[in-house]
Design a protein around this motif. Structure first.
Motif, PDB file in Angstrom:
ATOM      1  N   HIS A  21      31.257  52.117  64.056  1.00  0.00           N
ATOM      2  CA  HIS A  21      30.781  53.171  64.947  1.00  0.00           C
ATOM      3  C   HIS A  21      29.339  52.867  65.330  1.00  0.00           C
ATOM      4  O   HIS A  21      28.559  52.402  64.504  1.00  0.00           O
ATOM      5  CB  HIS A  21      30.842  54.546  64.277  1.00  0.00           C
ATOM      6  CG  HIS A  21      32.234  54.988  63.930  1.00  0.00           C
ATOM      7  ND1 HIS A  21      33.092  55.527  64.863  1.00  0.00           N
ATOM      8  CD2 HIS A  21      32.918  54.953  62.765  1.00  0.00           C
ATOM      9  CE1 HIS A  21      34.249  55.821  64.278  1.00  0.00           C
ATOM     10  NE2 HIS A  21      34.163  55.475  62.997  1.00  0.00           N
ATOM     11  N   ASP A 293      48.170  54.793  77.771  1.00  0.00           N
ATOM     12  CA  ASP A 293      48.098  54.412  76.360  1.00  0.00           C
ATOM     13  C   ASP A 293      49.272  53.507  75.997  1.00  0.00           C
ATOM     14  O   ASP A 293      50.367  53.984  75.682  1.00  0.00           O
ATOM     15  CB  ASP A 293      48.089  55.659  75.478  1.00  0.00           C
ATOM     16  CG  ASP A 293      46.869  56.523  75.726  1.00  0.00           C
ATOM     17  OD1 ASP A 293      45.782  55.942  75.955  1.00  0.00           O
ATOM     18  OD2 ASP A 293      46.989  57.766  75.702  1.00  0.00           O
ATOM     19  N   GLY A 298      43.303  52.281  72.058  1.00  0.00           N
ATOM     20  CA  GLY A 298      42.588  52.856  73.192  1.00  0.00           C
ATOM     21  C   GLY A 298      43.347  52.650  74.488  1.00  0.00           C
ATOM     22  O   GLY A 298      44.405  52.020  74.537  1.00  0.00           O
ATOM     23  N   GLU A 299      42.770  53.172  75.562  1.00  0.00           N
ATOM     24  CA  GLU A 299      43.426  53.138  76.866  1.00  0.00           C
ATOM     25  C   GLU A 299      43.510  51.721  77.419  1.00  0.00           C
ATOM     26  O   GLU A 299      42.603  50.905  77.247  1.00  0.00           O
ATOM     27  CB  GLU A 299      42.651  54.019  77.849  1.00  0.00           C
ATOM     28  CG  GLU A 299      43.284  54.121  79.227  1.00  0.00           C
ATOM     29  CD  GLU A 299      42.445  54.936  80.184  1.00  0.00           C
ATOM     30  OE1 GLU A 299      42.833  56.070  80.507  1.00  0.00           O
ATOM     31  OE2 GLU A 299      41.378  54.439  80.605  1.00  0.00           O
ATOM     32  N   GLN A 328      41.029  46.618  78.318  1.00  0.00           N
ATOM     33  CA  GLN A 328      41.573  47.267  77.131  1.00  0.00           C
ATOM     34  C   GLN A 328      40.438  47.889  76.330  1.00  0.00           C
ATOM     35  O   GLN A 328      39.488  47.200  75.949  1.00  0.00           O
ATOM     36  CB  GLN A 328      42.322  46.264  76.249  1.00  0.00           C
ATOM     37  CG  GLN A 328      42.831  46.834  74.932  1.00  0.00           C
ATOM     38  CD  GLN A 328      43.838  47.959  75.143  1.00  0.00           C
ATOM     39  OE1 GLN A 328      44.850  47.766  75.817  1.00  0.00           O
ATOM     40  NE2 GLN A 328      43.569  49.138  74.578  1.00  0.00           N
ATOM     41  N   GLN A 329      40.519  49.188  76.103  1.00  0.00           N
ATOM     42  CA  GLN A 329      39.499  49.870  75.318  1.00  0.00           C
ATOM     43  C   GLN A 329      39.819  49.800  73.831  1.00  0.00           C
ATOM     44  O   GLN A 329      40.977  49.859  73.419  1.00  0.00           O
ATOM     45  CB  GLN A 329      39.385  51.335  75.745  1.00  0.00           C
ATOM     46  CG  GLN A 329      38.881  51.541  77.151  1.00  0.00           C
ATOM     47  CD  GLN A 329      38.630  52.994  77.457  1.00  0.00           C
ATOM     48  OE1 GLN A 329      38.670  53.862  76.577  1.00  0.00           O
ATOM     49  NE2 GLN A 329      38.373  53.303  78.722  1.00  0.00           N
ATOM     50  N   ALA A 331      38.492  52.203  71.264  1.00  0.00           N
ATOM     51  CA  ALA A 331      37.713  53.426  71.258  1.00  0.00           C
ATOM     52  C   ALA A 331      36.856  53.584  70.012  1.00  0.00           C
ATOM     53  O   ALA A 331      35.715  54.067  70.086  1.00  0.00           O
ATOM     54  CB  ALA A 331      38.648  54.634  71.412  1.00  0.00           C
ATOM     55  N   ASP A 332      37.343  53.191  68.856  1.00  0.00           N
ATOM     56  CA  ASP A 332      36.621  53.433  67.607  1.00  0.00           C
ATOM     57  C   ASP A 332      35.332  52.636  67.484  1.00  0.00           C
ATOM     58  O   ASP A 332      34.441  53.012  66.713  1.00  0.00           O
ATOM     59  CB  ASP A 332      37.520  53.123  66.405  1.00  0.00           C
ATOM     60  CG  ASP A 332      38.594  54.172  66.204  1.00  0.00           C
ATOM     61  OD1 ASP A 332      38.482  55.248  66.826  1.00  0.00           O
ATOM     62  OD2 ASP A 332      39.542  53.918  65.436  1.00  0.00           O
ATOM     63  N   GLY A 334      33.642  51.474  70.424  1.00  0.00           N
ATOM     64  CA  GLY A 334      32.922  51.520  71.692  1.00  0.00           C
ATOM     65  C   GLY A 334      32.966  50.234  72.474  1.00  0.00           C
ATOM     66  O   GLY A 334      32.002  49.892  73.180  1.00  0.00           O
ATOM     67  N   GLU A 336      35.084  47.456  75.159  1.00  0.00           N
ATOM     68  CA  GLU A 336      36.096  47.266  76.194  1.00  0.00           C
ATOM     69  C   GLU A 336      36.237  45.766  76.461  1.00  0.00           C
ATOM     70  O   GLU A 336      35.267  45.111  76.834  1.00  0.00           O
ATOM     71  CB  GLU A 336      35.699  47.976  77.479  1.00  0.00           C
ATOM     72  CG  GLU A 336      35.514  49.474  77.328  1.00  0.00           C
ATOM     73  CD  GLU A 336      34.552  50.023  78.363  1.00  0.00           C
ATOM     74  OE1 GLU A 336      35.014  50.572  79.371  1.00  0.00           O
ATOM     75  OE2 GLU A 336      33.321  49.886  78.144  1.00  0.00           O
ATOM     76  N   TRP A 366      30.173  46.050  74.868  1.00  0.00           N
ATOM     77  CA  TRP A 366      29.959  46.995  73.772  1.00  0.00           C
ATOM     78  C   TRP A 366      28.816  47.923  74.143  1.00  0.00           C
ATOM     79  O   TRP A 366      27.719  47.472  74.494  1.00  0.00           O
ATOM     80  CB  TRP A 366      29.622  46.247  72.471  1.00  0.00           C
ATOM     81  CG  TRP A 366      29.384  47.187  71.330  1.00  0.00           C
ATOM     82  CD1 TRP A 366      30.225  48.110  70.812  1.00  0.00           C
ATOM     83  CD2 TRP A 366      28.170  47.293  70.561  1.00  0.00           C
ATOM     84  NE1 TRP A 366      29.636  48.775  69.764  1.00  0.00           N
ATOM     85  CE2 TRP A 366      28.381  48.290  69.582  1.00  0.00           C
ATOM     86  CE3 TRP A 366      26.952  46.619  70.586  1.00  0.00           C
ATOM     87  CZ2 TRP A 366      27.391  48.648  68.649  1.00  0.00           C
ATOM     88  CZ3 TRP A 366      25.964  46.963  69.664  1.00  0.00           C
ATOM     89  CH2 TRP A 366      26.196  47.966  68.716  1.00  0.00           C
TER      90      TRP A 366
END
Length: 368
Positions: A21, A293, A298-299, A328-329, A331-332, A334, A336, A366
């Motif tokens: 994170h 999804d 992630g998305e 491709q994300q 998410a955890d 941050g 892509e 990032w």
């Protein structure tokens, strides 16, 4: 081949080395004033085939350059008052590479200063002063496909410095010279934004370029923006008009873009267009995409686009491009990851026979 594999692998290795994170970089005092630090790193492998030779680089991604900055957010009387400083890192980027360049990989200059501005906002709207976005900055680049990291209406960001080959020889025609989206830029300006009325906002600005030594022109522009979302559709749109007064010589251009998403399916459509007056160039850009999804991290977003321009560089010229993009994300963390492939073709004076240029981008951004 070993070099290509290594360069493609490097951006993807970032997924394994990033912290789980990003840290919370917002600090506040007893009076309620906050300071927020932020930034991003967006390195990419860039491969270019100009019809005869291939070129490989590991550079910054001009579609969204690496940067750092901070916001100071407080109150002045009954209004919100903010200060923003943001700078690029000066890393050689995809718009600067070419067959002939030999620039340093890191060369920070004052033109890398993106924002140095104050803004006061309240019921009256917002007033901006300093280095930052003119009213039409982004008006040709509304894009909700989720794939802008790999490509959007400003095709020059992918490989704008590369020259087209006329048969075997390099010409003096670059991708950036004949593939334009006429979007606004950042200047040292005074800008006003109205409050939002039923989804509409009007902006106007006047400014100068204080970071370049050889630009004494004065810039003016105005833009209208709209946003709306319901349970089925989301729509964002913008249109603008700009003037450049260079010692009495006027340059005018109009531009617009819109992006609509069907929320239940994730299907989306993006359009952009612009015209530089006095028959100095015009274009149309279209992108269709899907976002949703596919995997739990992630998305996922994928898209395909086309560009059709004319009269840029030379009257009667034609510039065409098509591309496919994917993001491709994760998410955890941050992050892509992105992939883009594009082909450029150009035709101008009789007798010229330009080779097509194809490009590939593979990288990761990032943000913190």
């Amino acid at each position: 081949m070993r070099l290509k594999c290594a360069l493609i692998t490097l951006p993807l290795m970032a997924v394994l080395t990033l912290p789980a994170h990003a840290a919370d970089l917002t600090f506040s005092n007893a009076a309620g004033t906050t300071v927020t630090f932020y930034g991003q790193v967006n390195l990419t492998y860039q491969g270019v085939d100009d019809g005869r030779d291939t070129y490989d680089s590991f550079v910054d991604n001009s579609n969204s350059t690496s940067r750092v900055g901070f916001w100071i957010d407080g109150k002045l009387f009954d209004n919100r008052f903010r200060f923003n400083l943001e700078t690029g890192l000066g890393i050689k980027n995809t718009a600067e590479t070419s067959q002939t360049e030999d620039a340093n990989w890191i060369d920070w200059q004052r033109t890398d200063i993106r924002k140095l501005e104050v803004v006061s906002s309240g019921n009256f709207g917002a007033i901006w002063l300093g280095q930052g976005s003119m009213a039409t900055d982004g008006a040709a680049e509304v894009d909700n496909s989720g794939t802008s990291l790999a490509g959007y209406s400003n095709l020059a960001d992918t490989a704008g410095g590369f020259f087209f080959r006329d048969r075997e020889a390099l010409s003096d025609v670059t991708i950036g010279g004949v593939f334009r989206n006429l979007d606004g830029s950042r200047r040292f300006r005074l800008r006003y934004d109205t409050p939002e009325f039923s989804g509409f906002t009007i902006s106007a600005a006047a400014g100068t370029d204080v970071l370049s030594e050889d630009d004494d022109a004065t810039y003016y522009d105005a833009a209208l923006r709209y946003g709306h979302e319901n349970d089925t559709f989301a729509l964002d749109a913008a249109m603008g008009y700009s003037w450049k007064d260079d010692d009495g010589e006027m340059t005018e251009q109009a531009l617009a873009s819109a992006s609509a998403t069907h929320l239940p399916s994730g299907l989306n459509l993006t359009l952009a267009m612009g015209e530089q007056m006095s028959d100095e160039g015009q274009y149309l850009y279209a992108k269709v995409g899907w976002r949703g999804d596919l995997v739990p991290v992630g998305e996922t977003a994928i898209a395909a686009d086309i560009y059709d321009g004319s009269d840029f560089g030379t009257a009667g010229s034609e510039s065409g491009s098509w591309g496919v993009t994917a993001v491709q994300q994760f998410a955890d963390i941050g992050l892509e990851a992105f992939l883009g492939y594009r082909v450029y073709d150009h035709d101008d004076v009789p007798g010229a026979d330009y080779e097509d240029i194809s490009t590939v981008l593979v990288g990761a951004r990032w943000k913190f």
